[in-house]
Enzyme design. Structure first.
Site, PDB file in Angstrom:
ATOM      1  N   ASP A  60       0.845  -1.197   0.000  1.00 48.23           N
ATOM      2  CA  ASP A  60       0.000   0.000   0.000  1.00 48.23           C
ATOM      3  C   ASP A  60       0.883   1.250   0.000  1.00 48.23           C
ATOM      4  O   ASP A  60       1.712   1.436   0.886  1.00 48.23           O
ATOM      5  CB  ASP A  60      -0.927  -0.007   1.216  1.00 48.23           C
ATOM      6  CG  ASP A  60      -2.127   0.902   1.015  1.00 48.23           C
ATOM      7  OD1 ASP A  60      -1.930   2.080   0.627  1.00 48.23           O
ATOM      8  OD2 ASP A  60      -3.272   0.451   1.228  1.00 48.23           O
ATOM      9  N   SER A 110      -6.727   4.065  -1.497  1.00 50.10           N
ATOM     10  CA  SER A 110      -6.578   2.607  -1.468  1.00 50.10           C
ATOM     11  C   SER A 110      -7.891   1.865  -1.662  1.00 50.10           C
ATOM     12  O   SER A 110      -7.873   0.680  -1.993  1.00 50.10           O
ATOM     13  CB  SER A 110      -5.969   2.169  -0.138  1.00 50.10           C
ATOM     14  OG  SER A 110      -4.745   2.808   0.054  1.00 50.10           O
ATOM     15  N   THR A 173      -7.920  -1.993   1.566  1.00 52.77           N
ATOM     16  CA  THR A 173      -7.416  -3.002   0.632  1.00 52.77           C
ATOM     17  C   THR A 173      -8.111  -4.353   0.805  1.00 52.77           C
ATOM     18  O   THR A 173      -8.715  -4.859  -0.144  1.00 52.77           O
ATOM     19  CB  THR A 173      -5.887  -3.134   0.773  1.00 52.77           C
ATOM     20  OG1 THR A 173      -5.306  -1.873   0.472  1.00 52.77           O
ATOM     21  CG2 THR A 173      -5.327  -4.208  -0.129  1.00 52.77           C
ATOM     22  N   PHE A 290      -4.632  -9.804  15.654  1.00 48.68           N
ATOM     23  CA  PHE A 290      -3.550  -9.661  16.616  1.00 48.68           C
ATOM     24  C   PHE A 290      -3.481  -8.298  17.284  1.00 48.68           C
ATOM     25  O   PHE A 290      -2.700  -8.105  18.203  1.00 48.68           O
ATOM     26  CB  PHE A 290      -2.224 -10.009  15.936  1.00 48.68           C
ATOM     27  CG  PHE A 290      -2.244 -11.404  15.371  1.00 48.68           C
ATOM     28  CD1 PHE A 290      -2.088 -12.494  16.201  1.00 48.68           C
ATOM     29  CD2 PHE A 290      -2.498 -11.629  14.027  1.00 48.68           C
ATOM     30  CE1 PHE A 290      -2.143 -13.788  15.710  1.00 48.68           C
ATOM     31  CE2 PHE A 290      -2.558 -12.917  13.518  1.00 48.68           C
ATOM     32  CZ  PHE A 290      -2.383 -14.001  14.365  1.00 48.68           C
ATOM     33  N   GLU A 291      -4.273  -7.365  16.832  1.00 49.00           N
ATOM     34  CA  GLU A 291      -4.332  -6.034  17.464  1.00 49.00           C
ATOM     35  C   GLU A 291      -5.773  -5.533  17.374  1.00 49.00           C
ATOM     36  O   GLU A 291      -6.527  -5.961  16.510  1.00 49.00           O
ATOM     37  CB  GLU A 291      -3.407  -5.043  16.746  1.00 49.00           C
ATOM     38  CG  GLU A 291      -1.912  -5.243  17.000  1.00 49.00           C
ATOM     39  CD  GLU A 291      -1.503  -4.952  18.435  1.00 49.00           C
ATOM     40  OE1 GLU A 291      -2.085  -4.036  19.075  1.00 49.00           O
ATOM     41  OE2 GLU A 291      -0.600  -5.644  18.955  1.00 49.00           O
ATOM     42  N   ASP A 337       2.136   2.597   3.593  1.00 54.08           N
ATOM     43  CA  ASP A 337       1.317   3.792   3.406  1.00 54.08           C
ATOM     44  C   ASP A 337       1.202   4.624   4.687  1.00 54.08           C
ATOM     45  O   ASP A 337       1.324   5.844   4.662  1.00 54.08           O
ATOM     46  CB  ASP A 337      -0.069   3.322   2.950  1.00 54.08           C
ATOM     47  CG  ASP A 337      -1.059   4.435   2.774  1.00 54.08           C
ATOM     48  OD1 ASP A 337      -0.830   5.276   1.889  1.00 54.08           O
ATOM     49  OD2 ASP A 337      -2.065   4.459   3.503  1.00 54.08           O
ATOM     50  N   HIS A 341       2.266   8.434   5.334  1.00 53.34           N
ATOM     51  CA  HIS A 341       1.301   9.454   5.760  1.00 53.34           C
ATOM     52  C   HIS A 341       1.820  10.207   6.974  1.00 53.34           C
ATOM     53  O   HIS A 341       1.620  11.404   7.105  1.00 53.34           O
ATOM     54  CB  HIS A 341      -0.044   8.809   6.126  1.00 53.34           C
ATOM     55  CG  HIS A 341      -0.930   8.579   4.937  1.00 53.34           C
ATOM     56  ND1 HIS A 341      -1.353   9.596   4.124  1.00 53.34           N
ATOM     57  CD2 HIS A 341      -1.463   7.455   4.435  1.00 53.34           C
ATOM     58  CE1 HIS A 341      -2.115   9.090   3.162  1.00 53.34           C
ATOM     59  NE2 HIS A 341      -2.195   7.794   3.326  1.00 53.34           N
ATOM     60  N   HIS A 379      -0.967   2.939  -5.183  1.00 54.62           N
ATOM     61  CA  HIS A 379      -0.697   4.351  -5.480  1.00 54.62           C
ATOM     62  C   HIS A 379       0.670   4.663  -4.924  1.00 54.62           C
ATOM     63  O   HIS A 379       1.241   3.872  -4.179  1.00 54.62           O
ATOM     64  CB  HIS A 379      -1.764   5.273  -4.858  1.00 54.62           C
ATOM     65  CG  HIS A 379      -1.901   5.073  -3.380  1.00 54.62           C
ATOM     66  ND1 HIS A 379      -0.972   5.550  -2.487  1.00 54.62           N
ATOM     67  CD2 HIS A 379      -2.822   4.417  -2.646  1.00 54.62           C
ATOM     68  CE1 HIS A 379      -1.338   5.199  -1.275  1.00 54.62           C
ATOM     69  NE2 HIS A 379      -2.454   4.494  -1.326  1.00 54.62           N
TER      70      HIS A 379
END
Ligand SMILES: *[C@@H]1O[C@H](CO)[C@@H](O)[C@H](O)[C@H]1NC(C)=O
Ligand SMILES: *[C@@H]1O[C@H](CO)[C@@H](O)[C@H](O)[C@H]1NC(C)=O
Ligand SMILES: *[C@@H]1O[C@H](CO)[C@@H](O)[C@H](O)[C@H]1NC(C)=O
Ligand SMILES: *[C@@H]1O[C@H](CO)[C@@H](O)[C@H](O)[C@H]1NC(C)=O
Ligand SMILES: *[C@@H]1O[C@H](CO)[C@@H](O)[C@H](O)[C@H]1NC(C)=O
EC number: 3.1.3.1
Length: 584
Positions: A60, A110, A173, A290-291, A337, A341, A379
């Site tokens: 991503d 995305s 995604t 897992f989170e 990504d 950001h 992207h």
């Protein structure tokens, strides 16, 4: 500047150690060129096997400049200079470029892109699994506009399917693989506006459990969207922000279990040790969360509780390989990504290197005779590096000269805009006074307009620049030397792709994301390309741009279509590596 540059150049020439000894021998380069040419010629013997398995790796935000920097980082992590190293994805025999705009956006996101490459239909930004007939946020435009994904098609063909991501499994995604939503942010009903709930739109987590209940493997983050509001998180019971978000009171992990056929074993895990202790031959369905939200950056990962992306991919492949009819696996390096950001290049690039590790591991677990692998991105980002850094310069390091405007040093890595824009005492910050090698250092951004607004501080627009660089190394050259570029790459078994499309490689096609399925030929489905064969005489490294800011022009390549019952699947984003491995 010229003077500074010449001085820097002189300094480089003097320090002969910058250049590895073998690279001083012209024969070394000529031999590389010959090998590259041989590889390219070997590719004329197309592997025409029908792929039983397909693994799609999606980085991503992994634009061309990110790939180049990740390649250098990978080499430097192995105590080499870095530029000469090869990513696993560099070893793929074919590479292509594609346009990734959304139907309503020049700079895509995305969600719209995931709809394009998974469902074969370009869509509006912010929407997943729906056509461009759907307006973002408008629940009432959704009905009848749903489009299905290659994951669904694979399932319909009796293949096993899986999703592995470092983001929450309901993120843009992965969600385009199974959900249809006018807004990518509708993770649970707790994130949805009243009109959308009243309009009957379903949140993405519920769609994960209900739309395709027999997805064999789902691994990633995103626990909190599965549980009723205020339910304490199993791993962070004290943290309010990690509590369940669902308003409908559903326990979707329970619902996921309940939706499995009698006699089948479904396992839910939330801890790395539980995952790795599973006897996979006794598990039919696996859900690992897992989170509570996205998984933690690889650099910060707790290696007791959280698996790495590679570890998840290994488990997923072993699970899916149990199906004799083959499998489809979507693997997302989703936080490249996020690092970008946040302006945290180090986080982003380590995420990219980890994705590449997963590509390598998947290659070792599968065979090129029946498995097609595709590595691509959705992207780019406003991430650049330049500044005439010498060979082997630490990728997170400083350029060898100072700015000729403010006479201050600058890091080679910079962002076009983003939260790293920093003015100290009315001037650009002096980076040599800060720890620019720190994992969370935010590289400087030229985002002057954003200094008083916080939009940019929270959200870096994604790079709109069409990735057109030749920074894809050896493969690019190999592909250039190749007179026949197969378009069979995403073709799976004949039953899945009855009508392989002919990919017409004319400039007119550059703008087309979906190629018509009407021009069909039976396999081998090849595209004739008039390429400059001479390009193959150049070796991989010679083709590398000196800076990713302005890569040299290169021949555009085109993507392969995928058809299924008359549908063509998407062209893929950014740089795409595909085909079976093995070539340099
Ligand atoms: C659809 O919903 C929007 C609000 O999200 C509303 O403004 C619009 O009038 C609705 N359209 C129809 C046809 O119901
Ligand atoms: C949320 O959970 C906490 C701790 O379990 C509890 O003290 C609190 O009353 C709950 N709040 C609501 C609104 O249910
Ligand atoms: C895993 O399960 C299979 C099938 O029940 C069994 O044959 C095998 O011994 C098990 N492996 C381990 C390591 O327990
Ligand atoms: C796990 O992390 C700890 C602390 O960072 C490190 O010392 C250890 O070597 C790591 N273990 C593995 C298996 O990577
Ligand atoms: C930048 O910081 C370094 C290290 O603190 C210092 O030596 C240098 O003079 C500073 N440059 C400018 C232009 O302030």
């Amino acid at each position: 500047t010229m003077k500074a540059f010449l001085l820097a150049l002189l300094a480089q020439l003097c320090s002969a150690s910058l250049v590895p000894e073998r690279e001083k021998d012209p024969e070394y380069w000529r031999q590389q060129a010959q090998e590259t040419l041989r590889d390219a010629l070997r590719l004329q013997h197309l592997n025409q096997n029908v792929a039983k398995n397909l693994i799609l790796f999606l980085g991503d935000g992994m634009g061309v400049s990110t790939v180049t920097a990740a390649r250098i980082l990978k080499g430097q992590l192995q105590h080499r200079k870095g530029e000469e190293s090869l990513l696993e994805m560099d070893k793929f025999p074919y590479v292509a470029l594609a346009k990734t705009y959304n139907t309503n956006a020049q700079v895509p996101d995305s969600a719209g892109t995931a709809t394009a490459y998974l469902c074969g239909v370009k869509a509006n930004e912010g929407t997943v699994g729906v056509s461009a007939g759907v307006t973002r946020d408008r629940c009432n435009t959704t009905k009848g506009q749903e489009v299905t994904s290659i994951l669904r098609w694979a399932k319909d063909e009796g293949k096993a399917v899986g999703i592995v991501t470092t983001t929450r499994v309901t993120h843009a995604t992965p969600s385009a693989a199974y959900a249809h939503s006018a807004n990518r942010d509708w993770y649970s009903d707790g994130e949805m506006p009243l009109d959308a709930l009243e309009g009957g739109c379903k949140d993405i987590a519920r769609q994960l459990v209900e739309n395709i209940p027999d997805i064999e493997v789902i691994l990633g983050g995103g626990r909190k969207y599965m549980f009723p509001r205020n339910t304490s998180d199993v791993e962070y019971p004290q943290e309010e922000r990690h509590r369940g978000t669902r308003l409908d009171g559903k326990d979707l992990v329970q619902a996921w279990h309940d939706a499995k056929p009698a006699g089948k074993v479904a396992k839910y895990v939330w801890h790395r040790r539980e995952l790795l202790a599973l006897n996979l031959s006794r598990v039919d369905f696996l859900l690992g969360l897992f989170e509570p939200g996205d998984m933690v950056y690889e650099l910060d990962r707790n290696n007791e509780t959280d698996p790495s992306l590679s570890e998840m991919v290994a488990v997923a492949i072993r699970m899916l390989q149990k199906n004799p009819r083959g499998f489809f696996l979507l693997v997302e390096g989703g936080r490249i990504d996020h690092g970008h950001h946040e302006g945290k290049a180090k986080q982003a690039l380590h995420e990219a290197v980890e994705l590449d590790r997963a590509v390598g591991l998947a290659g070792r677990l599968t065979s090129p005779h029946d498995t097609l692998s595709v590595v691509t991105a959705d992207h780019s980002h406003v991430f650049t590096f330049g500044g005439y850094t010498p060979r082997g310069n630490p990728i997170f390091g400083l350029a060898p000269m100072q700015s000729d405007v403010d006479r201050k040093p600058f890091t080679s890595i910079l962002y076009g805009n983003g939260p790293g824009y920093k003015i100290v005492g009315g001037e650009r910050e002096n980076v040599s006074a800060v720890d620019f090698a720190h994992a969370n250092y935010q590289a400087q951004a030229a985002c002057y307009g954003c200094v008083n607004g916080d939009a940019c501080m929270q959200w870096v627009p994604e790079g709109g620049r069409q990735p057109r660089g030749c920074a894809c190394g050896a493969l690019h050259v190999a592909a250039l030397g190749e007179p026949l570029l197969p378009s069979v790459h995403m073709q799976m078994e004949p039953c899945m792709c009855k009508q392989p499309c002919v990919c017409q490689l004319s400039p007119a096609n550059l703008g087309e994301q979906v190629l018509p399925c009407t021009d069909v030929q039976m396999p081998p489905c090849v595209c004739s390309v008039t390429q400059h064969r001479t390009a193959a005489a150049h070796s991989a490294t010679q083709m590398q741009p000196e800076s990713t800011v302005s890569p040299p022009p290169c021949q555009p390549h085109y993507l392969f279509p995928l058809s299924q019952n008359g549908r063509c699947c998407a062209k893929f984003g950014v740089c795409v590596w595909f085909g079976v491995r093995g070539n340099r």
